[in-house]
Design a protein around this motif. Sequence first.
Motif, PDB file in Angstrom:
ATOM      1  N   GLU A 195       0.926  -1.077  -0.094  1.00 50.51           N
ATOM      2  CA  GLU A 195       0.033  -0.281  -0.300  1.00 50.51           C
ATOM      3  C   GLU A 195       0.352   1.479   0.226  1.00 50.51           C
ATOM      4  OE1 GLU A 195      -3.225   0.143   2.723  1.00 50.51           O
ATOM      5  OE2 GLU A 195      -3.660   1.758   2.750  1.00 50.51           O
ATOM      6  N   ASP A 199       3.356   1.601  -7.163  1.00 49.02           N
ATOM      7  CA  ASP A 199       1.934   2.740  -7.460  1.00 49.02           C
ATOM      8  C   ASP A 199       1.050   1.558  -7.849  1.00 49.02           C
ATOM      9  OD1 ASP A 199       3.688   5.164  -7.671  1.00 49.02           O
ATOM     10  OD2 ASP A 199       5.247   3.731  -8.533  1.00 49.02           O
ATOM     11  N   ARG A 200       1.201   0.753  -8.661  1.00 44.95           N
ATOM     12  CA  ARG A 200      -0.225  -0.130  -8.995  1.00 44.95           C
ATOM     13  C   ARG A 200       0.479  -1.999  -8.576  1.00 44.95           C
ATOM     14  NH1 ARG A 200      -1.563  -0.964 -15.135  1.00 44.95           N
ATOM     15  NH2 ARG A 200       1.186  -0.658 -14.987  1.00 44.95           N
ATOM     16  N   ALA A 213      -4.660  -2.756 -10.281  1.00 46.38           N
ATOM     17  CA  ALA A 213      -4.974  -1.170 -10.346  1.00 46.38           C
ATOM     18  C   ALA A 213      -4.192  -0.365  -9.118  1.00 46.38           C
ATOM     19  CB  ALA A 213      -6.923  -0.917  -9.487  1.00 46.38           C
ATOM     20  N   THR A 214      -4.273   0.910  -9.022  1.00 54.96           N
ATOM     21  CA  THR A 214      -3.509   0.995  -8.030  1.00 54.96           C
ATOM     22  C   THR A 214      -4.224   0.745  -6.923  1.00 54.96           C
ATOM     23  OG1 THR A 214      -5.039   3.404  -7.740  1.00 54.96           O
ATOM     24  CG2 THR A 214      -3.073   3.858  -9.019  1.00 54.96           C
ATOM     25  N   ASP A 216      -4.960   2.703  -3.967  1.00 50.19           N
ATOM     26  CA  ASP A 216      -6.421   3.865  -4.269  1.00 50.19           C
ATOM     27  C   ASP A 216      -7.982   2.578  -4.535  1.00 50.19           C
ATOM     28  OD1 ASP A 216      -5.691   5.392  -1.781  1.00 50.19           O
ATOM     29  OD2 ASP A 216      -6.692   6.826  -3.641  1.00 50.19           O
ATOM     30  N   GLN A 217      -7.292   2.756  -5.813  1.00 48.77           N
ATOM     31  CA  GLN A 217      -8.612   2.137  -6.751  1.00 48.77           C
ATOM     32  C   GLN A 217      -9.194   0.696  -6.278  1.00 48.77           C
ATOM     33  OE1 GLN A 217      -6.219   2.059 -10.197  1.00 48.77           O
ATOM     34  NE2 GLN A 217      -7.422   3.941 -11.071  1.00 48.77           N
ATOM     35  N   LEU A 218      -8.474  -0.058  -6.249  1.00 45.49           N
ATOM     36  CA  LEU A 218      -8.829  -1.287  -5.566  1.00 45.49           C
ATOM     37  C   LEU A 218      -9.707  -1.422  -4.336  1.00 45.49           C
ATOM     38  CD1 LEU A 218      -5.795  -3.731  -6.254  1.00 45.49           C
ATOM     39  CD2 LEU A 218      -8.390  -3.589  -7.527  1.00 45.49           C
ATOM     40  N   ASP A 220     -10.884   1.454  -2.784  1.00 45.20           N
ATOM     41  CA  ASP A 220     -12.155   2.758  -3.012  1.00 45.20           C
ATOM     42  C   ASP A 220     -13.116   1.240  -4.013  1.00 45.20           C
ATOM     43  OD1 ASP A 220     -10.946   4.351  -2.057  1.00 45.20           O
ATOM     44  OD2 ASP A 220     -10.172   5.896  -4.466  1.00 45.20           O
ATOM     45  N   GLU A 221     -12.925   0.731  -4.651  1.00 42.41           N
ATOM     46  CA  GLU A 221     -13.916  -0.343  -5.891  1.00 42.41           C
ATOM     47  C   GLU A 221     -14.452  -1.328  -4.082  1.00 42.41           C
ATOM     48  OE1 GLU A 221     -11.649  -2.844  -8.383  1.00 42.41           O
ATOM     49  OE2 GLU A 221     -11.611  -0.796  -9.247  1.00 42.41           O
TER      50      GLU A 221
END
Length: 253
Positions: A195, A199-200, A213-214, A216-218, A220-221
Amino acid sequence: MAQTIISVKNLRKKYGDFEAVKGISFDVQEGEIFGLLGPNGAGKSTTLEIIETLRSKTSGEVWVDGFNLDTAPNEVKKVIGVQLQASGYYPGLTLVELIHLFAGLYNEKVNPLQLLDTVNLRDKAKSKFKELSGGQKQRFSIATTLINHPKIIFLDEPTTGLDPQARRNLWDLIRDIRSKGTTVIITTHYMDEAEVLCDRVAIIDSGNIIALATPDQLIDELVATGFERPKEVKQANLEDVFINLTGKHLREE
Ligand code: ADP
Ligand code: MG
């Protein structure tokens, strides 16, 4: 725009009848820290070692810095830095002797002390490999990946078994290497590490990539699906307590 430096297309690896990597595809961008996450046996090391030209693939295509792995493996080798397992070092040689040995294999001229500086080991120049702490061994092995001035380095579980201080120290080193433009591909079992560092990330399970994904994206999903942590999260965790009590400075130096 970031440039793609590694491209993996439909990569498969069979060991006998067992398919360890089941047709995975992903790209790595130049200058990023890319994490390959997944449980033991997921196929992370197999994937890395195929890209590193150390293992054969069953099918699929891999490009590294524009070179096709099948037609230009030697060009691929020139642009990558590979970390040996700890057992790959002669335990009785000093760090300077080991650097000369590796530099000879790569046909590169290196200044051993300068190289040791980049991983904060100059004062261990005359120490034998076997005399180093776990964190120092990892730092040294990262230094050896840099001998041929690679564009990409591969780190397979570099922080496994390290104490919290040594782990953080290695994160700083990896960030430092990336800040000089080197692309880093890393595997880890520590999600906190992925984390803060990556970056990804690609999450691989039983030979398939199930998310990419990043961090953060994971997160958030997952939150968007209605997921909530079962308990109110505290403002600190036990690792924070440990670091707070024992300090951030490295031990066994
Ligand atoms: P990871 O690094 O994610 O833990 P590996 O890539 O090492 O996973 O291994 C993926 C799967 O392939 C595991 O089930 C492992 O037992 C198997 N495997 C790895 N290397 C070999 C080999 N040389 N021969 C047979 N099976 C192997
Ligand atoms: Mg592995």
